[in-house]
Structure formats: structure tokens, C-alpha cells
Design an enzyme around this catalytic site. Sequence first.
Site, PDB file in Angstrom:
ATOM      1  N   GLY A 135      35.111 -20.540  14.814  1.00 21.14           N
ATOM      2  CA  GLY A 135      35.824 -21.274  14.733  1.00 21.14           C
ATOM      3  C   GLY A 135      36.232 -21.927  13.408  1.00 21.14           C
ATOM      4  N   GLU A 248      29.620 -10.095  -4.508  1.00 17.47           N
ATOM      5  CA  GLU A 248      29.566  -9.617  -3.454  1.00 17.47           C
ATOM      6  C   GLU A 248      30.904  -8.993  -3.261  1.00 17.47           C
ATOM      7  OE1 GLU A 248      30.216 -11.715   1.027  1.00 17.47           O
ATOM      8  OE2 GLU A 248      29.426 -13.338  -0.640  1.00 17.47           O
ATOM      9  N   ARG A 274      41.859  24.693   8.249  1.00 19.06           N
ATOM     10  CA  ARG A 274      42.849  24.565   9.592  1.00 19.06           C
ATOM     11  C   ARG A 274      44.259  25.132   9.260  1.00 19.06           C
ATOM     12  NH1 ARG A 274      42.534  23.930  15.019  1.00 19.06           N
ATOM     13  NH2 ARG A 274      44.381  22.784  15.609  1.00 19.06           N
TER      14      ARG A 274
END
Length: 385
Positions: A135, A248, A274
Site C-alpha cells: 500500500g 542501484e 526464417r
Amino acid sequence: MRRSLFEDVHEDFRASFRTFLEREVLGEDNRYGEWERAGIVPRKVFALAGAGGFLGMAVPEAYGGAGAEDFRLNLVIGEETQRAGVGSFGLGITLHNDICLPYFLTYCDEPQRERWLSGIATGELITALAMTEPGIGSDLAAMSTSARREGDHYVVNGTKTFITNGINADLVILAVKTDPSERHHGISLLVVERGTEGFGRGRNLEKIGQHAQDTAELSFADVRVPLENLLGQEGEGFRYLVSNLPQERLSIAASAVAAAEAAIGWTLEYVRERKAFGQAIGSFQSSRFTLAELHGEAQIARAFVDQCAQALNAGELTPEDAATAKWWCTDLQGRVVDRCLQLFGGYGYMLEYPIARAFADARVTRIYGGANEIMKEIVGRSLGL
């Protein structure tokens, strides 16, 4: 463009870590796929990483580490886990090295360093950082987990959620309110150790992606944490958290660029092989233009991240530049992986292809480490707005 960030020692470290990934993470039996299905990486893999010198590189030699305070080594680990398509394994390692370790190196006193640093470097002690609560999102000052002093202990009560390494962790850096009457100045950091009475782990949360990464809810019911497990000074926790955010966020940005580069590499291989309408789909102008755009964007992002890494090593990385790197590179990761998956067609939606796992793994990077909207707020305020 040729990168000038790394030296021979970093490339030797890269080769060693790449071998480790091939032998211990991928393997002939596709053990990474097993970890994805199990929702957790076995603890022994952290010990193997520690034995290889891939954990706690900055831990001083006196405590069993390499004493290598060079973030470029951390970058190598983030880049190689993405290149190998094992990003959710890499997240646990980068959290341990890039995000948690600096708190122990900077704020531990000597007895704490002697207790914990060696185990962090060997992988015997796995680390986690517990800030987020149900929350409150990015509003850390609103946290309600409390720590009341009682004799020679803190008595901790509260709940944390979305905790990376939450199941495996032996040492949890826990953000608590030691002074409920204060907001930022009431926050302190405690280290809660595995096995402490009243410390509970909830379910291993089921996520869209990052499946091999254990992400848990943690609960604390009258947990008695010794005063000697306080990191730094009481009431300084928010400042400590903020001081480590640039590293970080750079770690997240660097891994995001590496993930984008890996996706482009897989897609180039696929479109060369492909065929559709009698020719390789990579020969279509739309495919060439798409991949040219993505390659260019990734190259430009890589240049900025490398510059930020140099600034971090020099102690000059600003919160604003780290925030810019985080939001730009994670947004880029999402765009690149999405457009690459499109070129795989239906196969891109199959989890046996790394592009499908990369697509699912990418979404959370715009949320953790501070939502990208918060990053833009930081940058906007730095512009005087």
C-alpha cells in the site's frame, strides 16, 4: 562503436563468468528452465558463484573477498546474465552485489564486518533489502513497520512485500520506523537474520516474469533484533537508502541495455534463418529498418551507461544522471524486446524461445528501483521545475 570502458582484467573476468553460466546455470540439462518452473534458484548456486569469485568482489581481502572496488566487474555480471537469457538468475546476484553489499561495506562496524562479510563473499549468506510495504509504493516515509527499543533489543512488527531473494535470504536489511513521530528522520536500518523467532516468510509470489527469482512477502511479529544489528546510526536509514540509489539505478539501467542488446542479437539470428515468401524475413526492408533503429538506440544508451559507470567509479555519479539512465534504459528495454518479439511471429510467444521470457521479464524493470515516473520527477526537479 568500440567500447573503451573495460580493460583486460574485466574481459578475463567476463570469460570466467561466461563459463560459469554455461556450466552451472544453463548446463546440458537446462537447469535454468527447472528453476524458472520452481520459482527459485537453489542456494547451492550462490555458493558456487562465491567459489568462482563472482560474489562480493568489493569485500576486502581480510574478510575473504577480492578487495576489488570496481563497478565494471558488476557490470560484466549483469551483461552476461542477460546475454545468456538467464535474467531472473542474474537479478538475485546483482541485488546481492550491487544493491545490498554497499550497505554492509559502508555502515557495518568492525564486529558486524567480521560476522557477515565473509559469508556474503562466499555465498553462504544471501542478502535481501526490505523496504516496500503493502500500500505505500515508493513513499518510504509512510512505512509502518516499527522497531521499539526494549533493553538490548529492538522489537520489530510489520510486513514487507515484493522482496527479491526473499525466500533464500539469510540477512535482510530491514527498513523500520524507530521514531513513528518522524517521517524520513524516523527510519533506521536493521539486519534481521535467518531463524530469528517471529520472522516469517509468506508465499513465493507468482509474477508475470522473472520466474526463477524468489520474490516474497516477509512478516515480523514481535521479532527481537539485537541492538548490535543496527546498521549505522538510528534515524539515518532514509539517508543511507538514498545514498545508494544511484548505484542501484545504474545497475538496473545497465542490465536493461544488456537485455535489449541480447534481444537484438537473438532476433538477428532468427530473421537470417526464417523464410517467408521464399526469402529470409531479415531481407525485408521493414525488418532491416526496425533492427537498424533498435541497434542505434541500444548503442546510444550503452554509451550513456558506460559514462555513468565511469562517473560512479570516480564517485561523481549524480542522482539525476542515475535516474535518467534508469528510466530511459528500462523504457528502451521494453520497446526493443516488444518489437523484436514481433519479428519472431507466433514463435515469439512460446516460452521455449528466450525472447518470450525476456518480454515477460522486462516489464517490471520500469517499476522496481523506483517507478519511472519517480525518476522523471527527480530529473524534473533538478531542472528547477
